[in-house]
Design a protein around this motif. Sequence first.
Motif, short mmCIF file in Angstrom:
data_model
loop_
_atom_site.label_atom_id
_atom_site.label_comp_id
_atom_site.label_asym_id
_atom_site.label_seq_id
_atom_site.Cartn_x
_atom_site.Cartn_y
_atom_site.Cartn_z
N GLY A 248 0.91 -1.23 0.14
CA GLY A 248 -0.10 -0.22 -0.06
C GLY A 248 0.76 1.24 0.05
O GLY A 248 0.31 2.24 -0.07
N TYR A 249 2.27 1.19 -0.12
CA TYR A 249 3.05 2.54 0.04
C TYR A 249 3.44 2.47 -1.43
O TYR A 249 4.03 1.82 -2.07
CB TYR A 249 4.05 2.27 1.02
N HIS A 250 3.36 3.70 -1.79
CA HIS A 250 3.92 4.13 -3.17
C HIS A 250 5.55 4.69 -3.05
O HIS A 250 5.75 5.61 -2.80
CB HIS A 250 3.06 5.27 -3.89
N TYR A 251 6.27 3.56 -3.63
CA TYR A 251 7.74 4.00 -3.47
C TYR A 251 8.21 4.75 -4.71
O TYR A 251 7.71 4.54 -5.73
CB TYR A 251 8.48 2.69 -3.45
N SER A 252 9.55 5.16 -4.51
CA SER A 252 9.99 6.03 -5.73
C SER A 252 10.49 4.68 -6.62
O SER A 252 10.60 3.63 -5.98
CB SER A 252 11.33 6.68 -5.33
N ALA A 253 10.66 5.01 -8.00
CA ALA A 253 11.30 3.86 -8.59
C ALA A 253 12.53 3.20 -8.16
O ALA A 253 13.03 2.07 -8.35
CB ALA A 253 11.70 4.07 -10.32
N ALA A 254 13.54 4.34 -7.48
CA ALA A 254 14.79 3.78 -6.83
C ALA A 254 14.62 2.79 -5.96
O ALA A 254 15.51 1.70 -5.90
CB ALA A 254 15.50 5.17 -6.40
N VAL A 255 13.73 3.02 -5.10
CA VAL A 255 13.43 1.90 -3.81
C VAL A 255 12.70 0.74 -4.47
O VAL A 255 13.04 -0.30 -4.22
CB VAL A 255 12.77 2.71 -2.75
N SER A 256 11.76 1.05 -5.37
CA SER A 256 11.08 -0.40 -5.85
C SER A 256 11.91 -1.26 -6.43
O SER A 256 11.73 -2.44 -6.64
CB SER A 256 9.69 0.22 -6.72
N ASN A 257 12.79 -0.50 -7.21
CA ASN A 257 13.52 -1.59 -8.31
C ASN A 257 14.89 -1.76 -7.49
O ASN A 257 15.54 -2.50 -8.22
CB ASN A 257 13.86 -0.74 -9.58
N SER A 258 15.16 -1.74 -6.25
CA SER A 258 16.28 -2.02 -5.54
C SER A 258 16.29 -3.36 -5.08
O SER A 258 15.12 -4.17 -5.00
CB SER A 258 16.40 -0.88 -4.06
N THR A 259 17.42 -3.91 -4.95
CA THR A 259 17.47 -5.20 -4.41
C THR A 259 17.98 -5.28 -2.97
O THR A 259 18.21 -6.37 -2.28
CB THR A 259 18.71 -6.11 -5.16
N THR A 260 17.99 -4.25 -2.44
CA THR A 260 18.55 -4.09 -0.81
C THR A 260 17.36 -4.69 0.06
O THR A 260 16.12 -4.80 -0.26
CB THR A 260 18.36 -2.66 -0.42
N VAL A 261 17.95 -5.45 0.82
CA VAL A 261 17.15 -6.17 1.91
C VAL A 261 17.53 -5.47 3.18
O VAL A 261 18.98 -5.17 3.68
CB VAL A 261 17.36 -7.60 2.09
N TRP A 262 16.70 -4.97 4.15
CA TRP A 262 17.18 -4.13 5.25
C TRP A 262 17.79 -5.06 6.45
O TRP A 262 16.98 -5.81 7.03
CB TRP A 262 15.97 -3.60 5.78
N THR A 263 19.03 -4.56 6.70
CA THR A 263 19.84 -5.22 7.66
C THR A 263 20.32 -4.20 8.82
O THR A 263 20.08 -2.97 8.23
CB THR A 263 20.94 -6.24 7.18
N ASP A 264 21.23 -4.57 9.81
CA ASP A 264 21.80 -3.34 10.35
C ASP A 264 22.78 -2.58 9.41
O ASP A 264 22.59 -1.30 9.37
CB ASP A 264 22.74 -3.94 11.35
N GLU A 265 23.39 -3.19 8.60
CA GLU A 265 24.31 -2.52 7.55
C GLU A 265 23.59 -1.47 6.73
O GLU A 265 24.24 -0.55 6.45
CB GLU A 265 25.32 -3.62 7.07
N THR A 266 22.53 -2.32 6.01
CA THR A 266 21.92 -1.52 5.06
C THR A 266 21.38 -0.40 5.44
O THR A 266 21.17 0.95 4.95
CB THR A 266 21.23 -2.34 4.01
N LEU A 267 20.41 -0.32 6.76
CA LEU A 267 20.03 0.69 7.36
C LEU A 267 20.79 1.65 7.57
O LEU A 267 20.57 3.15 7.52
CB LEU A 267 19.04 0.01 8.56
N ASP A 268 22.10 1.42 8.18
CA ASP A 268 22.91 2.22 8.70
C ASP A 268 23.45 2.87 7.45
O ASP A 268 23.41 4.47 7.77
CB ASP A 268 23.81 1.55 9.36
N ALA A 269 23.70 2.39 6.40
CA ALA A 269 24.25 3.02 5.04
C ALA A 269 23.18 4.02 4.52
O ALA A 269 23.24 5.16 4.20
CB ALA A 269 24.48 2.03 4.11
#
Length: 125
Positions: free
Chosen positions: A67-88
């Motif tokens: 239900g959230y409309h993300y930017s294309a940058a986030v929608s197309n990302s392969t990022t998975v949220w971890t300590d390291e990725t959230l910190d970055a």
Amino acid sequence: MMRILRTLTAASFVLVVWPASVFAEGDAIRGKQLFNRCAACHSIEGQNKSGPALNSVFGRKAGAVEGYHYSAAVSNSTTVWTDETLDAFLSGPSKMLPGTRMTTSVVKPTDREDIITYLKTLPAP
């Protein structure tokens, strides 16, 4: 004496080999206080605001909150949220994901660590 040396050697090995990316636990209470500035855009109760809800963020793929409309940058990302990725991401959202709509960064490493520790305490919505 040999036993003490073996113990010290083993302890030294652990300290040298232990990955540098392992986060020390921050202060969740302080993180909750710091999160107040995030709460204008992000809910911790399951509803989306101008930013997505952050319950159960760890292990979730970026751009996956229903239900959230993300930017294309986030929608197309392969990022998975971890300590390291959230910190970055928190240290520089547009550096990590150019084109994201999130413009606020958290400059101090200890502030990011405390916020991340707080987010880990949140129950699923």
